[in-house]
Design a protein around this motif. Structure first.
Motif, PDB file in Angstrom:
ATOM      1  N   GLU A  25       1.116   9.076   5.363  1.00  0.00           N
ATOM      2  CA  GLU A  25       1.341   7.470   6.301  1.00  0.00           C
ATOM      3  C   GLU A  25       1.867   6.368   6.006  1.00  0.00           C
ATOM      4  O   GLU A  25       1.373   5.902   4.286  1.00  0.00           O
ATOM      5  CB  GLU A  25      -0.110   7.172   7.009  1.00  0.00           C
ATOM      6  N   GLU A  33       3.210  15.863   6.793  1.00  0.00           N
ATOM      7  CA  GLU A  33       2.427  16.463   6.403  1.00  0.00           C
ATOM      8  C   GLU A  33       2.688  18.063   5.613  1.00  0.00           C
ATOM      9  O   GLU A  33       3.306  18.564   6.515  1.00  0.00           O
ATOM     10  CB  GLU A  33       1.844  16.054   7.249  1.00  0.00           C
ATOM     11  N   ARG A  54       0.066   5.772   2.260  1.00  0.00           N
ATOM     12  CA  ARG A  54      -1.416   6.279   1.967  1.00  0.00           C
ATOM     13  C   ARG A  54      -1.365   7.819   1.945  1.00  0.00           C
ATOM     14  O   ARG A  54      -0.679   8.685   3.037  1.00  0.00           O
ATOM     15  CB  ARG A  54      -1.887   6.120   3.293  1.00  0.00           C
ATOM     16  N   VAL A  56      -3.372  11.404   3.236  1.00  0.00           N
ATOM     17  CA  VAL A  56      -5.008  11.591   3.678  1.00  0.00           C
ATOM     18  C   VAL A  56      -4.877  13.207   2.815  1.00  0.00           C
ATOM     19  O   VAL A  56      -4.347  13.824   4.141  1.00  0.00           O
ATOM     20  CB  VAL A  56      -5.066  11.235   5.121  1.00  0.00           C
ATOM     21  N   GLU A  66     -12.505  13.632   4.093  1.00  0.00           N
ATOM     22  CA  GLU A  66     -11.454  13.243   4.257  1.00  0.00           C
ATOM     23  C   GLU A  66     -11.445  12.829   2.577  1.00  0.00           C
ATOM     24  O   GLU A  66     -12.855  11.432   2.378  1.00  0.00           O
ATOM     25  CB  GLU A  66      -9.801  12.998   4.724  1.00  0.00           C
ATOM     26  N   THR A  68      -8.715   9.075   1.019  1.00  0.00           N
ATOM     27  CA  THR A  68      -7.598   8.718   1.065  1.00  0.00           C
ATOM     28  C   THR A  68      -6.870   7.895  -0.118  1.00  0.00           C
ATOM     29  O   THR A  68      -8.161   7.093  -0.770  1.00  0.00           O
ATOM     30  CB  THR A  68      -7.710   7.412   2.383  1.00  0.00           C
ATOM     31  N   ALA A  70      -4.534   5.067  -1.103  1.00  0.00           N
ATOM     32  CA  ALA A  70      -3.448   4.101  -0.983  1.00  0.00           C
ATOM     33  C   ALA A  70      -2.399   4.155  -2.228  1.00  0.00           C
ATOM     34  O   ALA A  70      -3.245   3.944  -3.227  1.00  0.00           O
ATOM     35  CB  ALA A  70      -3.678   2.978  -0.276  1.00  0.00           C
TER      36      ALA A  70
END
Length: 98
Positions: A25, A33, A54, A56, A66, A68, A70
Motif C-alpha cells: 500500500e 497484492e 506499507r 500488510v 495481521e 503491517t 511501514a
C-alpha cells in the motif's frame, strides 16, 4: 525506481510460511497484492516511487491477525529492497534485508 520482495519464515516450525496474503500500500491505496510461494517468498512487480509504503501481511497467528510494516523508499535508495519477517505465534521480527 525501486523493486521490492519479502520472505516470511515460520520460526516455530523452522520453515518458510507458505500462502500468506500480502498487500503493498501507499497513501491508503493498494498498489498490488500477492501470496507467498512454497519458499515463503513474494516478489512484487511494481516499481516503487520515493515515499512511505506499507506491507500488510495476513498472518493469522493466535495473537496477530495481521502485521503491517511501514518503510520509506528514498529517491537515492537501492534498486531493490527486501523486507523479511521471522514469525512465531506471539512475536515477529523484521529488518531491511539484502
Amino acid at each position: 525506481m525501486t523493486t521490492l520482495s519479502t520472505h516470511v519464515l515460520d520460526a516455530e516450525a523452522g520453515r518458510p510460511k507458505v500462502g500468506v496474503p500480502v498487500r503493498l500500500e501507499r497513501d491508503g491505496a493498494v498498489l498490488t497484492e500477492g501470496v507467498t510461494d512454497d519458499d515463503g517468498r513474494l516478489r512484487f512487480d511494481a516499481d516503487l516511487a520515493a515515499g512511505v509504503h506499507r506491507l500488510v501481511f495476513a498472518v493469522d497467528t493466535p495473537f496477530y491477525p495481521e502485521i503491517t510494516i511501514a518503510f520509506r523508499v528514498a529517491d537515492d535508495g537501492p534498486a531493490h529492497l527486501h523486507v523479511p519477517i521471522l514469525l512465531s505465534p506471539f512475536a515477529f521480527t523484521t529488518y531491511r534485508g539484502s
